[in-house]
Design a protein around this motif. Sequence first.
Motif, PDB file in Angstrom:
ATOM      1  N   CYS A 114       2.453 -31.030  18.467  1.00  0.00           N
ATOM      2  CA  CYS A 114       2.850 -30.078  19.503  1.00  0.00           C
ATOM      3  C   CYS A 114       2.654 -30.717  20.863  1.00  0.00           C
ATOM      4  O   CYS A 114       1.606 -31.304  21.145  1.00  0.00           O
ATOM      5  CB  CYS A 114       2.029 -28.791  19.400  1.00  0.00           C
ATOM      6  N   LEU A 115       3.668 -30.616  21.706  1.00  0.00           N
ATOM      7  CA  LEU A 115       3.603 -31.068  23.089  1.00  0.00           C
ATOM      8  C   LEU A 115       3.525 -29.845  23.990  1.00  0.00           C
ATOM      9  O   LEU A 115       4.422 -29.000  23.994  1.00  0.00           O
ATOM     10  CB  LEU A 115       4.845 -31.895  23.439  1.00  0.00           C
ATOM     11  N   ARG A 132       9.633 -31.494  15.730  1.00  0.00           N
ATOM     12  CA  ARG A 132       8.667 -31.379  16.816  1.00  0.00           C
ATOM     13  C   ARG A 132       8.631 -29.955  17.359  1.00  0.00           C
ATOM     14  O   ARG A 132       9.658 -29.281  17.429  1.00  0.00           O
ATOM     15  CB  ARG A 132       9.048 -32.344  17.942  1.00  0.00           C
ATOM     16  N   VAL A 133       7.417 -29.517  17.739  1.00  0.00           N
ATOM     17  CA  VAL A 133       7.240 -28.246  18.443  1.00  0.00           C
ATOM     18  C   VAL A 133       6.784 -28.546  19.867  1.00  0.00           C
ATOM     19  O   VAL A 133       5.926 -29.396  20.094  1.00  0.00           O
ATOM     20  CB  VAL A 133       6.204 -27.337  17.736  1.00  0.00           C
ATOM     21  N   ILE A 134       7.394 -27.858  20.818  1.00  0.00           N
ATOM     22  CA  ILE A 134       7.036 -27.976  22.230  1.00  0.00           C
ATOM     23  C   ILE A 134       6.652 -26.585  22.724  1.00  0.00           C
ATOM     24  O   ILE A 134       7.322 -25.596  22.392  1.00  0.00           O
ATOM     25  CB  ILE A 134       8.210 -28.553  23.052  1.00  0.00           C
ATOM     26  N   GLN A 135       5.584 -26.505  23.492  1.00  0.00           N
ATOM     27  CA  GLN A 135       5.072 -25.228  23.965  1.00  0.00           C
ATOM     28  C   GLN A 135       5.051 -25.224  25.490  1.00  0.00           C
ATOM     29  O   GLN A 135       4.406 -26.064  26.103  1.00  0.00           O
ATOM     30  CB  GLN A 135       3.658 -25.008  23.420  1.00  0.00           C
ATOM     31  N   LEU A 136       5.789 -24.273  26.121  1.00  0.00           N
ATOM     32  CA  LEU A 136       5.723 -24.106  27.569  1.00  0.00           C
ATOM     33  C   LEU A 136       4.603 -23.132  27.911  1.00  0.00           C
ATOM     34  O   LEU A 136       4.542 -22.033  27.346  1.00  0.00           O
ATOM     35  CB  LEU A 136       7.051 -23.580  28.125  1.00  0.00           C
ATOM     36  N   GLU A 137       3.717 -23.533  28.838  1.00  0.00           N
ATOM     37  CA  GLU A 137       2.505 -22.786  29.144  1.00  0.00           C
ATOM     38  C   GLU A 137       1.646 -22.683  27.870  1.00  0.00           C
ATOM     39  O   GLU A 137       1.728 -23.540  26.987  1.00  0.00           O
ATOM     40  CB  GLU A 137       2.828 -21.416  29.741  1.00  0.00           C
ATOM     41  N   ALA A 138       0.821 -21.661  27.756  1.00  0.00           N
ATOM     42  CA  ALA A 138      -0.063 -21.531  26.602  1.00  0.00           C
ATOM     43  C   ALA A 138       0.199 -20.199  25.920  1.00  0.00           C
ATOM     44  O   ALA A 138       0.393 -19.184  26.594  1.00  0.00           O
ATOM     45  CB  ALA A 138      -1.524 -21.607  27.027  1.00  0.00           C
TER      46      ALA A 138
END
Length: 709
Positions: A360-361, A330-336
Amino acid sequence: MDLLDPILTHHIVNSLGWRSLRPLQEEAIGPLLSGQDAVLLAPTAGGKTEAAAFPLLTRAQRHGWKGTGILYVTPLKALLNNLHPRLETYAGWVGRTAELWHGDIASSRRRRILSQRPDLLLTTPESLEAMLVSANVDHRTFFSGVHSVVVDEVHAFAGDDRGWHLLAVLERLQKIVERPVQRVGLSATVGNPHELLDWLQGSGKGRRPGQVIAPGVALPQAEGMQSVASVSVPPGDIELDFVGSVANAATVIAALHRGEKRLVFCETRRTVEELGEQLRLRGVTTFLSHASLSTDERRRAEEAFAEARDCVIVSTSTLELGIDVGDLDRVIQLEAPATVASFLQRLGRTGRRPGTLRNCLFLALTDAGFLSAAALLLAWSRGWVEPVTAPPEPRHLIAQQLLALCLQEHRVGENLWQEWWGGLGPFGAGAETVVRHLVEQGYLERDGGTLFIGPEAERRFGHRHFMNLTASFTAPPEFTVLSGRTEIGRTDPDLLTEEVEGPRKLLLAGRSWLVTYIDWRRRRCFVEPVDEGGRAKWSGFGPDRVRSFTLARAAREVLLGTDPPVLLTRRGEAKLAEARESHLDVVHPAGTVISRRGDDDVRWWTWAGHRANATLAASLPSVVLCHRFVDDRFIRLRDDVTRESWHTAVADAGTGLTLPDVDIRAVRGLKFAEALPQRLAQATLAARLADEAGARAALAEPVRFVSFP
């Protein structure tokens, strides 16, 4: 596969266990064997390295290349380290060698490379430059056998000054070997591949038409169109949530997807450190990676993460490119992220196992971050990705290259220096102004019709054998942090000088450290571990975080009611409704809005992006309050603006836009700016801050005037 060297084919089938090649690998064989330039496009983990390596190794065998015939250039040393074992194996199958050359390679290993030239050399543009100017390298002999250059992650070069630097170095290299050198670019995401190929071919001197090879990728069919060099992902695999803080993000990450291997991308090093600490406090096995951690610290984290299962690695964009950190869940992204292209690179880290999907979360920490994420996802869902555009007018790099060439050749004919770049755009007639300035200021000296290094260049760049002259970007000063003899990483000097109450503590590598001693002369800081309370901070120039015209307009569309086709959590749905309510009066589907709130707050809501707004602010001086106060969404106007004065200002701007104003202090972020006349350094930055197309589009739209109490 019949066109490849038979020994390679044998190992592809028997050692790799491949029954066939991927479409990209098949289609690249013919053009690359014939010596054509090419750009190879495929999603992350799409086999691009093999698509370039197999035909080039075959070509080396078929034509009996001697010495170093293939250069493999990447933007990151970590990526080189990651690729080396694989390319060393492929080269070894046909009895050839592959070696690494970058700043971390020991001098004993370098001496061995110089005496026993490898067939394939993995390096960076800065290391290539260093070899060309080094008194310890006979560059004419060492590079005499070069026939092909592979540029991995070519889009990462083309979009900034490192790309101009790379092209200039390749032109000089080509003049040394006295033949065109084949250029092969590898990329996962790009919106204008044909333009990227033209850029990669540099001056074009002696070159044949190249080819974009991208099976299964929808390429743009007309000028101005962009396409996504990636496979479409079902909307259900992308989720957008609003969490409001780093601590809340850590709580969500700790609770979700237990037992899985997760990669979290953050947009700043400080956020990486804070999230790493918060995850460890919640009992999550956590590793960190960013540019200010020591090489050993990053390598240990990446190796441990690759071998672990139930864990998280938190990273900046350092893990965005092709570094292999194992099989991700899994990939998680904080902000953009700043661009759709970055998002595609990160998304491509998942879904590699059969039966799994890319995912992506997004976890937004702020209102602005949530809107940016929604806008980016809307643009992505439409198949849009940014075109890669080289920064205009790289005059500072003309100065750098002239100095580097004089170091390389010792003396250069004052009327012949342009031949080294074969007519490459920036080195045309306009470069004469830069040469005159370098001579006038003592960076270069002129004697007997030749140019050579002057005393000012020795003073400014001569430290450690002109090492500072080989890099095209400025790194802010940092202090090395040591625990005993172990280097942890580097920190901003502000954390060591600002006033604090009580002990001074740092946050680095996701752990808190007590500062015990600061060696100001050698820029070193000694620490010992403590339980908590450390702070992280880095300043400097950093990556470009401003929104483009397209992404700003996508944000406006979201506020007007267009939903990004992804899953929204309940918190996400509530935040989207709140954002629309709060912007209700400053977005309009038919044009832009000028809002007046009270007596002195007048704003023009263009939703045109930072560069277009900076261009508009400079072009409308009679109505703009401050030329330097703009953002992606609006421009502040004078409180006495009227409809009549507005229309007069717009009519005046229609005759010709003005480049944005540049604060002289901003020039310090442009490396080698001191080797330029001040007006040219400012003009270079102004050209890079402008978006005339976006500005004209905003000017052409009707304006709605609204007032609030």
